[in-house]
Write an enzyme that holds these catalytic residues in place. Structure first.
Site, PDB file in Angstrom:
ATOM      1  N   PRO A  89       0.777  -1.027  -0.173  1.00 25.48           N
ATOM      2  CA  PRO A  89      -0.115  -0.150  -0.087  1.00 25.48           C
ATOM      3  C   PRO A  89       1.113   1.362   0.052  1.00 25.48           C
ATOM      4  O   PRO A  89      -0.056   2.355  -1.006  1.00 25.48           O
ATOM      5  CB  PRO A  89      -0.982  -0.040   1.989  1.00 25.48           C
ATOM      6  N   GLU A 116       1.753  -8.353   9.326  1.00 17.57           N
ATOM      7  CA  GLU A 116       1.859  -7.002   9.143  1.00 17.57           C
ATOM      8  C   GLU A 116       2.542  -5.956   8.343  1.00 17.57           C
ATOM      9  O   GLU A 116       2.574  -4.420   7.882  1.00 17.57           O
ATOM     10  CB  GLU A 116       2.524  -6.260  10.025  1.00 17.57           C
ATOM     11  N   ARG A 154      -2.322  -9.639 -20.531  1.00 15.90           N
ATOM     12  CA  ARG A 154      -2.936  -9.257 -21.866  1.00 15.90           C
ATOM     13  C   ARG A 154      -2.484  -8.306 -22.543  1.00 15.90           C
ATOM     14  O   ARG A 154      -3.017  -8.928 -23.743  1.00 15.90           O
ATOM     15  CB  ARG A 154      -4.527  -9.053 -21.573  1.00 15.90           C
ATOM     16  N   ASP A 169      -8.678  -0.061 -25.339  1.00 16.78           N
ATOM     17  CA  ASP A 169      -8.656   0.471 -23.060  1.00 16.78           C
ATOM     18  C   ASP A 169      -8.769   1.588 -22.767  1.00 16.78           C
ATOM     19  O   ASP A 169      -8.041   2.178 -23.049  1.00 16.78           O
ATOM     20  CB  ASP A 169      -8.054  -0.986 -23.200  1.00 16.78           C
TER      21      ASP A 169
HETATM   22  N1  SAH Z   1       1.106  -3.102   7.796  1.00 15.75           N
HETATM   23  C1  SAH Z   1       1.042  -2.909   6.184  1.00 15.75           C
HETATM   24  C2  SAH Z   1      -0.535  -3.718   5.470  1.00 15.75           C
HETATM   25  C3  SAH Z   1       0.313  -4.579   5.458  1.00 15.75           C
HETATM   26  S1  SAH Z   1      -0.675  -5.855   4.930  1.00 15.75           S
HETATM   27  C4  SAH Z   1       0.950  -1.377   6.264  1.00 15.75           C
HETATM   28  O1  SAH Z   1       0.069  -0.999   6.844  1.00 15.75           O
HETATM   29  O2  SAH Z   1       1.130  -0.538   4.731  1.00 15.75           O
HETATM   30  C5  SAH Z   1      -0.062  -7.201   4.074  1.00 15.75           C
HETATM   31  C6  SAH Z   1       0.232  -6.722   2.371  1.00 15.75           C
HETATM   32  O3  SAH Z   1      -0.715  -6.999   1.423  1.00 15.75           O
HETATM   33  C7  SAH Z   1       1.574  -6.064   2.360  1.00 15.75           C
HETATM   34  O4  SAH Z   1       2.748  -6.617   2.880  1.00 15.75           O
HETATM   35  C8  SAH Z   1       1.118  -6.016   0.680  1.00 15.75           C
HETATM   36  O5  SAH Z   1       2.092  -7.510  -0.111  1.00 15.75           O
HETATM   37  C9  SAH Z   1      -0.251  -6.263   0.416  1.00 15.75           C
HETATM   38  N2  SAH Z   1      -1.027  -5.200  -0.046  1.00 15.75           N
HETATM   39  C10 SAH Z   1      -1.854  -5.432   0.998  1.00 15.75           C
HETATM   40  N3  SAH Z   1      -2.725  -3.939   0.518  1.00 15.75           N
HETATM   41  C11 SAH Z   1      -1.756  -4.034  -0.623  1.00 15.75           C
HETATM   42  C12 SAH Z   1      -2.356  -2.546  -1.492  1.00 15.75           C
HETATM   43  N4  SAH Z   1      -2.784  -1.828  -1.765  1.00 15.75           N
HETATM   44  N5  SAH Z   1      -1.192  -2.511  -2.942  1.00 15.75           N
HETATM   45  C13 SAH Z   1      -0.549  -3.270  -2.439  1.00 15.75           C
HETATM   46  N6  SAH Z   1      -0.706  -4.659  -2.292  1.00 15.75           N
HETATM   47  C14 SAH Z   1      -1.079  -4.381  -0.328  1.00 15.75           C
END
Ligand code: SAH
Length: 256
Positions: A89, A116, A154, A169
């Protein structure tokens, strides 16, 4: 193109092979997908790859050493060194431009976090790029990884039945797509826009271009602000806007 995915759920990500155009691309070997379980590189009989966070607090953290060992196995199995990407994220937004860049490369490795997240030292030492699929937190990197594989696959030649599908697209030309209609001609008290039944291909093309411009103007003005329209597009959009404001009598909005 070959994509390697490091995941605690290799059977899940591997399911991509069974469905849709991406599945066909995989089965026909236009794309190779290899899934790796870091538990196979755990240094203990119970195959644990997570531990409690230093400093305390809730949740568990994925450990660096098993992931590093998995990456080493991948590197040994590949002829070339490719970028290591972690869905996160906190990463840069994954968009069509990034999908296009990845599709032009020789492949990449996706490392899926869980819990986490992953020990920061692994991220600092091994990850080349973090990609986010939106300002939302998912429970793991698998769905983002599958999105990335799908979007890239794709774009590879021969994966979509008709390569024009990809070039028309949303986002490809910096615009949203035009609406699509199919049979029956009347449905839910609505007719197909008559221009689409006219057989006049130039007019249809103009109408679709105008609808794409109009949809982008209404829903994603930020996309329009980022690109230059040519004179024809400007005229089509102006006519669309005028019609929206009730200043045009053209029922098809085909700008004539
Ligand atoms: N504690 C972290 C979230 C961990 S979620 C934070 O707040 O930044 C666990 C895993 O899910 C992450 O390591 C990532 O690989 C994935 N993930 C969660 N949300 C995501 C998103 N919006 N985009 C990409 N990967 C995501």
């Amino acid at each position: 193109m070959r994509i390697d995915v490091v995941t605690l759920f290799p059977e899940w990500v591997g399911q991509l092979e069974q469905f849709g155009v991406v599945g066909r691309g995989l089965r026909e070997s236009r794309l190779e997908l290899a899934c790796w379980n870091p538990r196979d590189d755990a240094d203990n009989a119970s195959r644990r790859i997570d531990d409690r966070p230093y400093g305390g607090g809730p949740g568990m953290v994925m450990q660096g050493p098993p992931l590093a060992a998995t990456l080493e196995r991948i590197q040994a199995a590949r002829a070339n060194r490719v970028p290591v990407i972690m869905p996160s994220p906190q990463g840069q937004a994954f968009d069509q431009d990034e999908a296009q860049r990845l599709a032009e490369g020789e492949g990449f490795v996706l490392v899926c976090g869980r819990y986490e997240g992953i020990d920061q030292r692994f991220v600092d030492a091994y990850v080349d790029k973090e990609l986010s699929v939106g300002d939302v937190v998912l429970s793991g990197g698998e769905l983002p990884a599958m999105m990335i594989v799908d979007a890239v696959a794709r774009l590879l030649s021969g994966v979509l039945g008709d390569s024009r599908s990809a070039s028309e697209d949303s986002f490809v030309n910096g615009l949203l797509d035009h609406p699509h209609y199919t049979r029956p001609p009347r449905f839910a008290d609505r007719d197909v826009p008559s221009v689409l039944l006219s057989g006049d291909h130039a007019r249809i093309e103009r109408w679709r271009a105008q609808q794409a411009l109009g949809a982008t103007w209404r829903r994603r003005p930020d996309l329009l602000a980022r690109r230059e329209l040519d004179a024809t597009q400007k005229a089509l959009l102006e006519a669309y806007i005028a019609e929206q404001k009730g200043e045009s009598g053209d029922p098809d909005g085909a700008g004539e």
